[in-house]
Write a protein that holds these residues in place. Structure first.
Motif, PDB file in Angstrom:
ATOM      1  N   ILE A  19       5.785   7.097  -5.180  1.00 15.25           N
ATOM      2  CA  ILE A  19       6.262   6.866  -3.808  1.00 15.25           C
ATOM      3  C   ILE A  19       5.597   7.802  -2.818  1.00 15.25           C
ATOM      4  CG2 ILE A  19       8.289   7.058  -2.311  1.00 15.25           C
ATOM      5  CD1 ILE A  19       9.974   6.020  -4.694  1.00 15.25           C
ATOM      6  N   PHE A  20       5.475   9.086  -3.166  1.00 17.55           N
ATOM      7  CA  PHE A  20       4.931  10.086  -2.249  1.00 17.55           C
ATOM      8  C   PHE A  20       3.408  10.235  -2.316  1.00 17.55           C
ATOM      9  CE2 PHE A  20       9.107  12.753  -2.293  1.00 17.55           C
ATOM     10  CZ  PHE A  20       9.673  11.864  -1.388  1.00 17.55           C
ATOM     11  N   ASP A  21       2.738   9.502  -3.189  1.00 16.86           N
ATOM     12  CA  ASP A  21       1.295   9.661  -3.367  1.00 16.86           C
ATOM     13  C   ASP A  21       0.565   9.263  -2.084  1.00 16.86           C
ATOM     14  OD1 ASP A  21      -1.371   9.593  -4.052  1.00 16.86           O
ATOM     15  OD2 ASP A  21      -1.061   8.565  -5.950  1.00 16.86           O
ATOM     16  N   SER A  22      -0.093  10.227  -1.452  1.00 15.50           N
ATOM     17  CA  SER A  22      -0.756   9.951  -0.175  1.00 15.50           C
ATOM     18  C   SER A  22      -2.143   9.349  -0.348  1.00 15.50           C
ATOM     19  CB  SER A  22      -0.870  11.242   0.646  1.00 15.50           C
ATOM     20  OG  SER A  22      -1.713  12.160  -0.004  1.00 15.50           O
ATOM     21  N   ASP A  23      -2.641   9.275  -1.574  1.00  9.79           N
ATOM     22  CA  ASP A  23      -3.955   8.672  -1.804  1.00  9.79           C
ATOM     23  C   ASP A  23      -3.847   7.179  -2.107  1.00  9.79           C
ATOM     24  OD1 ASP A  23      -5.377  11.016  -1.376  1.00  9.79           O
ATOM     25  OD2 ASP A  23      -5.131  11.656  -3.457  1.00  9.79           O
ATOM     26  N   THR A  24      -2.996   6.848  -3.090  1.00 12.26           N
ATOM     27  CA  THR A  24      -2.924   5.445  -3.520  1.00 12.26           C
ATOM     28  C   THR A  24      -1.506   4.888  -3.513  1.00 12.26           C
ATOM     29  OG1 THR A  24      -2.701   6.105  -5.836  1.00 12.26           O
ATOM     30  CG2 THR A  24      -4.936   5.738  -5.012  1.00 12.26           C
ATOM     31  N   GLY A  25      -0.530   5.667  -3.105  1.00 16.64           N
ATOM     32  CA  GLY A  25       0.856   5.211  -3.113  1.00 16.64           C
ATOM     33  C   GLY A  25       1.143   4.143  -2.080  1.00 16.64           C
ATOM     34  N   PRO A  26       2.290   3.494  -2.178  1.00 17.56           N
ATOM     35  CA  PRO A  26       2.618   2.415  -1.234  1.00 17.56           C
ATOM     36  C   PRO A  26       2.747   2.887   0.208  1.00 17.56           C
ATOM     37  CG  PRO A  26       4.506   2.965  -2.619  1.00 17.56           C
ATOM     38  CD  PRO A  26       3.343   3.713  -3.169  1.00 17.56           C
ATOM     39  N   MET A  27       3.105   4.154   0.419  1.00 10.54           N
ATOM     40  CA  MET A  27       3.249   4.666   1.785  1.00 10.54           C
ATOM     41  C   MET A  27       2.065   5.537   2.204  1.00 10.54           C
ATOM     42  SD  MET A  27       7.325   5.342   2.324  1.00 10.54           S
ATOM     43  CE  MET A  27       7.663   6.339   0.899  1.00 10.54           C
ATOM     44  N   SER A  28       1.006   5.539   1.398  1.00  9.56           N
ATOM     45  CA  SER A  28      -0.179   6.295   1.810  1.00  9.56           C
ATOM     46  C   SER A  28      -0.673   5.716   3.133  1.00  9.56           C
ATOM     47  CB  SER A  28      -1.277   6.203   0.745  1.00  9.56           C
ATOM     48  OG  SER A  28      -1.692   4.872   0.575  1.00  9.56           O
ATOM     49  N   HIS A  29      -1.205   6.559   3.969  1.00 12.35           N
ATOM     50  CA  HIS A  29      -1.656   6.196   5.316  1.00 12.35           C
ATOM     51  C   HIS A  29      -0.498   5.954   6.280  1.00 12.35           C
ATOM     52  CE1 HIS A  29      -5.409   5.745   3.178  1.00 12.35           C
ATOM     53  NE2 HIS A  29      -6.030   5.811   4.346  1.00 12.35           N
ATOM     54  N   ALA A  30       0.734   6.289   5.887  1.00 13.29           N
ATOM     55  CA  ALA A  30       1.856   6.150   6.817  1.00 13.29           C
ATOM     56  C   ALA A  30       1.671   7.129   7.967  1.00 13.29           C
ATOM     57  CB  ALA A  30       3.173   6.421   6.089  1.00 13.29           C
ATOM     58  N   LYS A  31       1.908   6.680   9.168  1.00 16.30           N
ATOM     59  CA  LYS A  31       1.744   7.525  10.351  1.00 16.30           C
ATOM     60  C   LYS A  31       3.086   7.710  11.041  1.00 16.30           C
ATOM     61  CE  LYS A  31      -3.000   6.055  11.259  1.00 16.30           C
ATOM     62  NZ  LYS A  31      -3.215   5.309  10.042  1.00 16.30           N
ATOM     63  N   ARG A  32       3.239   8.837  11.683  1.00 18.79           N
ATOM     64  CA  ARG A  32       4.504   9.135  12.351  1.00 18.79           C
ATOM     65  C   ARG A  32       4.775   8.194  13.515  1.00 18.79           C
ATOM     66  NH1 ARG A  32       3.531  15.347  11.716  1.00 18.79           N
ATOM     67  NH2 ARG A  32       4.534  15.661   9.703  1.00 18.79           N
ATOM     68  N   ASP A  33       3.718   7.635  14.087  1.00 17.86           N
ATOM     69  CA  ASP A  33       3.924   6.735  15.220  1.00 17.86           C
ATOM     70  C   ASP A  33       4.339   5.327  14.801  1.00 17.86           C
ATOM     71  OD1 ASP A  33       1.620   5.645  14.194  1.00 17.86           O
ATOM     72  OD2 ASP A  33       0.352   6.123  15.914  1.00 17.86           O
ATOM     73  N   GLY A  34       4.428   5.108  13.475  1.00 16.32           N
ATOM     74  CA  GLY A  34       4.896   3.813  12.979  1.00 16.32           C
ATOM     75  C   GLY A  34       3.869   2.707  13.039  1.00 16.32           C
ATOM     76  N   SER A  35       2.614   3.047  13.227  1.00 12.53           N
ATOM     77  CA  SER A  35       1.573   2.015  13.346  1.00 12.53           C
ATOM     78  C   SER A  35       1.169   1.430  11.996  1.00 12.53           C
ATOM     79  CB  SER A  35       0.341   2.579  14.055  1.00 12.53           C
ATOM     80  OG  SER A  35      -0.173   3.686  13.326  1.00 12.53           O
ATOM     81  N   PHE A  36       1.526   2.095  10.912  1.00 10.92           N
ATOM     82  CA  PHE A  36       1.199   1.583   9.568  1.00 10.92           C
ATOM     83  C   PHE A  36       2.492   1.096   8.934  1.00 10.92           C
ATOM     84  CE2 PHE A  36       0.810   2.315   4.950  1.00 10.92           C
ATOM     85  CZ  PHE A  36      -0.307   1.562   4.676  1.00 10.92           C
ATOM     86  N   SER A  37       2.465  -0.101   8.409  1.00 11.38           N
ATOM     87  CA  SER A  37       3.679  -0.637   7.781  1.00 11.38           C
ATOM     88  C   SER A  37       3.411  -1.128   6.371  1.00 11.38           C
ATOM     89  CB  SER A  37       4.250  -1.774   8.627  1.00 11.38           C
ATOM     90  OG  SER A  37       3.294  -2.804   8.791  1.00 11.38           O
ATOM     91  N   GLY A  38       2.455  -0.520   5.722  1.00 15.23           N
ATOM     92  CA  GLY A  38       2.208  -0.842   4.318  1.00 15.23           C
ATOM     93  C   GLY A  38       0.955  -1.663   4.109  1.00 15.23           C
ATOM     94  N   TRP A  39       0.489  -1.624   2.875  1.00 18.09           N
ATOM     95  CA  TRP A  39      -0.691  -2.385   2.501  1.00 18.09           C
ATOM     96  C   TRP A  39      -0.313  -3.852   2.311  1.00 18.09           C
ATOM     97  CZ3 TRP A  39      -4.866   0.386   3.246  1.00 18.09           C
ATOM     98  CH2 TRP A  39      -4.790   1.771   3.107  1.00 18.09           C
ATOM     99  N   PRO A  40      -1.275  -4.758   2.486  1.00 17.40           N
ATOM    100  CA  PRO A  40      -0.958  -6.186   2.296  1.00 17.40           C
ATOM    101  C   PRO A  40      -0.661  -6.489   0.835  1.00 17.40           C
ATOM    102  CG  PRO A  40      -3.319  -5.889   2.626  1.00 17.40           C
ATOM    103  CD  PRO A  40      -2.673  -4.540   2.862  1.00 17.40           C
ATOM    104  N   ALA A  41       0.019  -7.608   0.617  1.00 19.03           N
ATOM    105  CA  ALA A  41       0.333  -8.037  -0.756  1.00 19.03           C
ATOM    106  C   ALA A  41      -0.958  -8.309  -1.520  1.00 19.03           C
ATOM    107  CB  ALA A  41       1.189  -9.294  -0.723  1.00 19.03           C
ATOM    108  N   LEU A  42      -0.895  -8.148  -2.814  1.00 19.52           N
ATOM    109  CA  LEU A  42      -2.067  -8.394  -3.652  1.00 19.52           C
ATOM    110  C   LEU A  42      -2.447  -9.871  -3.609  1.00 19.52           C
ATOM    111  CD1 LEU A  42      -1.085  -6.310  -6.811  1.00 19.52           C
ATOM    112  CD2 LEU A  42      -2.725  -5.668  -5.036  1.00 19.52           C
ATOM    113  N   PRO A  43      -3.737 -10.159  -3.482  1.00 18.10           N
ATOM    114  CA  PRO A  43      -4.141 -11.570  -3.511  1.00 18.10           C
ATOM    115  C   PRO A  43      -3.964 -12.125  -4.924  1.00 18.10           C
ATOM    116  CG  PRO A  43      -6.067 -10.147  -3.456  1.00 18.10           C
ATOM    117  CD  PRO A  43      -4.867  -9.253  -3.301  1.00 18.10           C
TER     118      PRO A  43
END
Length: 198
Positions: free
Chosen positions: A158-182
């Motif tokens: 959960i907390f992994d900032s490299d490959t985790g689901p919330m990696s690239h999360a920004k305080r301004d809320g501009s990131f809302s997760g990676w897209p679903a797997l194709p």
């Protein structure tokens, strides 16, 4: 009938029942020489009684299993009514880490809008179930087991900032997760092959 007065070489071993092959014996076959079975009295039908008793036993076993399952669930009165309540009331209050700046930079990643990330929500739900079970357990080591074998592996992801689901999360809320797997649907022929193997 065996002639006991005969010598061993002269013993008669014919079967009076007419079953020459003992391996070709049908225990459910009606004996036409049995005077108690006339075929008119349904109370003398052994198959009917067997079927009814088997059904009754099956129903009783299902009732017992259902009662046991309900009893187990009823015994564990959850402290939190839902996993969302557990995340807000327990996880975010107890688990404290030094978080990175976000945006995929070094450190740990966390987004206060954790519910936007399906993987995070799924992991929290699994953690909550296991936490409630450990909390209600009679074993003194249950909660320690939960911390080591349940919480820590999930928190690392959960907390992994490299490959985790919330990696690239920004305080301004501009990131809302990676897209679903194709994905592409499995071809029907291959699906049938997998179904047969199962």
């Amino acid at each position: 009938m065996v002639n006991l007065s005969a010598t061993e070489d002269e013993w008669q071993t014919d079967d009076e029942t007419g079953y020459e092959n003992p391996y070709d014996y049908d225990p459910n076959a009606a004996d036409e020489n049995d005077p108690t079975v006339d075929g008119d009295d349904p109370s003398l039908d052994p198959d009917e009684d067997t079927d009814e008793s088997a059904e009754d036993e099956g129903d009783e076993l299902e009732d017992v299993e259902a009662d046991e399952e309900d009893g187990e669930l009823a015994e564990i009165e959850p402290m939190y009514p839902s996993y969302e309540a557990w995340v807000e009331g327990w996880f975010t209050q107890v688990i404290r880490r030094k978080m990175g700046p976000g945006g995929g930079e070094s450190g740990l990643a966390w987004d206060a809008r954790w519910w936007l990330y399906p993987e995070v929500a799924g992991r929290f739900k699994a953690l909550w179930y296991a936490w409630e079970e450990a909390r209600a357990s009679d074993k003194a080591s249950a909660m320690s087991n939960w911390w080591i074998h349940h919480l820590e592996p999930h928190v690392r992801v959960i907390f992994d900032s490299d490959t985790g689901p919330m990696s690239h999360a920004k305080r301004d809320g501009s990131f809302s997760g990676w897209p679903a797997l194709p994905y592409e649907p499995m071809p029907p022929g291959l699906r049938a092959e997998h179904t047969e193997n199962d």
